[in-house]
Design an enzyme around this catalytic site. Structure first.
Site, PDB file in Angstrom:
ATOM      1  N   CYS A 328     109.989  72.231  74.777  1.00 16.87           N
ATOM      2  CA  CYS A 328     110.246  70.888  74.269  1.00 16.87           C
ATOM      3  C   CYS A 328     111.658  70.436  74.643  1.00 16.87           C
ATOM      4  CB  CYS A 328     109.978  70.831  72.769  1.00 16.87           C
ATOM      5  SG  CYS A 328     109.733  69.147  72.148  1.00 16.87           S
ATOM      6  N   HIS A 424     104.561  73.414  71.594  1.00 17.63           N
ATOM      7  CA  HIS A 424     104.967  74.303  70.506  1.00 17.63           C
ATOM      8  C   HIS A 424     103.782  75.191  70.131  1.00 17.63           C
ATOM      9  CE1 HIS A 424     108.852  72.497  69.742  1.00 17.63           C
ATOM     10  NE2 HIS A 424     108.304  71.298  69.727  1.00 17.63           N
TER      11      HIS A 424
END
Length: 490
Positions: A328, A424
């Site tokens: 991310c 994630h």
């Protein structure tokens, strides 16, 4: 609907873990039970099936209750992003960025309305709701704007447990002080004291417990033994206690502890690998010679990038010759540039990244929050599940190889040295994690680990059961059920 409330004498007293344990214990007895936390401040977030952000701790509690997480379990999430400001997530969606004064002024009324609505939704679906407070209910300067402690207990008329951390010292004084500060109507709801993180002789402690019960008029209903559990921490303070020591480790992986690190629950499954030592290194620390570096998620990517540059860690990472994985915000930092034309993270501007992969990121108003099920291309054909939480949109050079059937989710360089993903929970997927670790092991000439299908959730289920087994002898579950008003059902 019946309800129990759990508050603590301080942060890290054990509220979240106690709610998790109670949820699993009641679930095992056939009770339809759900967790609730009106307002959570954390950088560990989870995305529900509907695309709502909630605190990861409430997701864990939901799983312990045998449920899929929902936004009703945590209607307000505050995500600190530096400069004494936080992003406000209201009913699972971004509502704004503000400091504490503005938050209490602008969000108290809509926040309380969201709390009441969420509780009503849970009331309609479950037999028991176990509510968790935040910090301490004894913050007298904040009580008039408190959305998550005794205001919730008063609204529900919920019998309340007060938990304290005895390992820190001063636990009995913390309990006495907390009870003395509470107004009479709030103190009247405190029905039991729970001593957490106890290690030692109960016989030596018992005189203190007898005195505490006599002095306060509140019984001590549980003394919980110290547990070494791998369940997620709620905030990054717990990372300072992670030393990474593991004598049998064959691989060392360094996670850069960014100042605004987010979703470090991504590494729980990695830390559970017996052959892996995970070491957390701050920007001013020494990188050493690990087998891989991971740049984690960040709530404020550009400030964290600038912190890496200012500290010299960026130079260490650029000079490192091994494998790097960015997740991310970490992916964005690895790229060529990060452009924030509207100043979502402060002042508008474009910043050079580490330049380790050909990728450009632009921050846009739309925040992507969704669960993902996708097929991996490297390794080929493996099903992968995870979730996205990001505001930036990244464009990758065509020379980079897509990691997944949805190319925007991640790439790897042609030499397999630099990896980046928006996913994630990627390392929670057993097969994908083992393939990645085996690539590291191959570089070291180590034998391959077996690659099995499955997900970290199976290990998490085992931890829930171990937690419940360890604490059930020390908690009067029948008594708690009676307090909540449905003893005949348990």
């Amino acid at each position: 609907m019946a309800a129990l409330m759990v508050v603590g004498t301080s942060s890290h007293a054990g509220k979240s873990l106690l709610v998790t344990a109670l949820g699993r214990l009641f679930h095992r007895r056939g009770v339809k039970v759900a967790p609730f936390k009106g307002q959570n401040m954390a950088l560990n977030a989870y995305v529900t099936a509907e695309g709502h952000e909630i605190g990861h701790a409430q997701a864990v509690q939901a799983w312990a209750c045998g449920l899929e997480p929902s936004v009703a379990m945590n209607p307000i999430l505050l995500k600190p992003q530096g400069n004494m400001t936080s992003q406000v997530i209201l009913k699972g969606k971004p509502a704004g960025v503000c400091g504490a004064v503005d938050y209490y002024r602008d969000y108290f009324e809509p926040g309380w309305q969201a709390v009441v609505e969420a509780l009503a939704e849970l009331q309609s679906q479950y037999e028991l709701v176990i509510c968790e407070g935040a910090g301490s209910p004894a913050e007298v300067n904040l009580r008039h704007r408190d959305l998550t402690n005794m205001r919730v207990a008063l609204h529900l008329g919920a019998p309340t447990l007060l938990v304290t951390d005895i390992d820190r010292g001063g636990a009995l004084a913390h309990v006495v002080g907390t009870l003395q500060v509470l107004p009479p109507e709030e103190r009247a709801l405190i029905k039991g004291i729970v001593i957490n993180k106890f290690r030692g002789s109960l016989a030596l402690l018992q005189p203190g417990l007898d005195w505490l019960a006599q002095y306060t008029g509140v019984p001590v209903v549980g003394v919980l033994p110290w547990l070494e559990m791998a369940l997620p921490e709620e905030d990054s303070m717990g990372l300072f206690d992670r030393r990474g020591a593991r004598k049998q480790a064959q691989l060392e992986i360094v996670v850069i502890r960014l100042p605004r690190i987010a979703n470090f629950t991504d590494f729980d499954a990695l830390e559970a690998e017996p052959s892996v030592r995970v070491r957390y290194v701050s920007p001013d620390g020494y990188l050493g010679h690990p087998d891989a570096i991971i740049l984690p998620g960040s709530k404020a990517t550009i400030p964290d990038l600038l912190a890496l540059e200012a500290s010299g860690m960026a130079a260490q990472i650029r000079a490192y010759g091994g494998v790097i994985l960015g997740i991310c915000g970490g992916l964005q930092i690895l790229g060529s540039t990060i452009d924030d034309p509207e100043g979502f993270e402060g002042h508008p501007g474009r910043h050079p990244g580490l330049g380790l992969i050909e990728a450009t990121t632009v921050f846009e108003p739309l925040k992507i929050t969704r669960q993902v099920q996708v097929e991996s291309r490297l390794p080929a054909g493996e099903p992968v599940v995870g979730y996205e939480i990001h505001q930036g949109q990244t464009t990758f050079a065509p020379t980079l190889e897509a990691l997944f059937a949805e190319p925007h989710l991640g790439v790897v360089s042609s030499n397999r040295r630099v990896w980046g993903t928006y996913l994630h929970g990627l390392l929670d997927n057993h097969a994908w994690r083992r393939h990645w670790l085996n690539a590291l092991r191959e570089r070291r000439g180590l034998p391959q680990l077996p690659v099995q299908s499955g997900h970290y959730r199976e290990q998490r289920e085992e931890m829930f059961e171990r937690l419940a087994d360890a604490w059930e002898p020390h908690l009067p579950i029948d008594g708690f059920a009676q307090l909540a008003g449905f003893a005949s059902q348990v």
